[in-house]
Motif scaffolding. Structure first.
Motif, short mmCIF file in Angstrom:
data_model
loop_
_atom_site.label_atom_id
_atom_site.label_comp_id
_atom_site.label_asym_id
_atom_site.label_seq_id
_atom_site.Cartn_x
_atom_site.Cartn_y
_atom_site.Cartn_z
N TRP A 191 -4.34 -1.84 -0.92
CA TRP A 191 -3.90 -3.17 -0.55
C TRP A 191 -4.20 -3.43 0.92
N GLU A 198 -6.36 -6.52 -3.24
CA GLU A 198 -6.60 -5.12 -3.55
C GLU A 198 -8.09 -4.86 -3.40
N HIS A 250 3.43 5.71 -5.81
CA HIS A 250 3.59 5.40 -7.23
C HIS A 250 4.97 4.79 -7.50
N ARG A 294 2.15 1.70 -3.45
CA ARG A 294 1.08 2.21 -4.33
C ARG A 294 0.88 3.70 -4.15
N ARG A 295 0.84 4.14 -2.89
CA ARG A 295 0.62 5.56 -2.63
C ARG A 295 1.76 6.43 -3.16
N GLU A 305 0.83 -1.20 0.00
CA GLU A 305 0.00 0.00 0.00
C GLU A 305 0.87 1.26 0.00
#
Length: 199
Positions: free
Chosen positions: A125, A120, A98, A95-96, A92
């Motif tokens: 996540w 997901e 990038h 992802r945040r 996660e």
């Protein structure tokens, strides 16, 4: 009593579920290098006190960090132990930010989704269950510090990581460990144990 999964003698990626211990998973990586390719940034985020806990660093930063200890990213740990909540947190955070996953991290993510440890959900996540716990150990072969992972060393790594799982999953065991640390050891003994573990 610790479970004893039957470990492969060859270099295969295997994931074991321990049938009499629901929520416990053991991943056998083909080698220490491949284990490190999947977990080195996870280790940095979740376990290293001198690394950021709120962001995933680049692999260049990981390599420079490992060189301080005379090793490479694969040699930061011999084995791993993480709850599925912790692993989901890593993905996660990436992802945040990038942050592009490495090939090893992407493979790890795919495996854990397939085994229903993480998912997901609404674009984020998350762990499927907060009670799941993953242990990883390397396959037999060379280690970055000039030694070799043989059968006895691999068994010792497994036993060590299972001890972390026992602490995570058994409150009575965890309480006994805390009482031993704070009640039975004095300050100088705790300081010496901490020094040895950091060495």
């Amino acid at each position: 009593r610790q479970p004893r999964p039957e470990l492969p003698a060859d270099a295969r990626l295997r994931l074991f579920t321990i049938t009499d211990q629901p929520g416990l998973y053991v991943m056998h990586a083909p080698s220490l290098a491949e284990q490190g390719a999947m977990f080195s940034r996870v280790v940095a985020l979740l376990e290293r006190k001198d690394m950021p806990r709120d962001r995933v660093v680049s692999m260049g930063v990981i390599a420079a960090y490992a060189r301080r200890f005379g090793t490479d990213p694969a040699g930061l740990t011999a084995g791993n132990n993480f709850s599925s909540v912790q692993i989901a947190y890593f993905f996660e955070m990436a992802r945040r930010q990038h942050m592009t996953l490495t090939e090893g991290e992407h493979a790890l993510q795919t495996i854990l989704v397939r085994w229903h440890l993480i998912r997901e959900e609404s674009g984020a996540w998350r762990a499927v269950s907060s009670r799941d716990f993953l242990i990883t150990i390397p396959g037999l072969g060379p280690a970055p510090w000039g030694e070799t992972i043989d059968v006895p060393i691999r068994a010792a790594i497994l036993s060590h990581e299972l001890g972390h799982w026992e602490y995570f999953s058994d409150e009575t065991y965890a309480r006994a460990c805390r009482e031993f640390w704070w009640r039975d050891l004095n300050l100088s003994e705790r300081t010496e144990v901490t020094r040895q573990l950091a060495g």
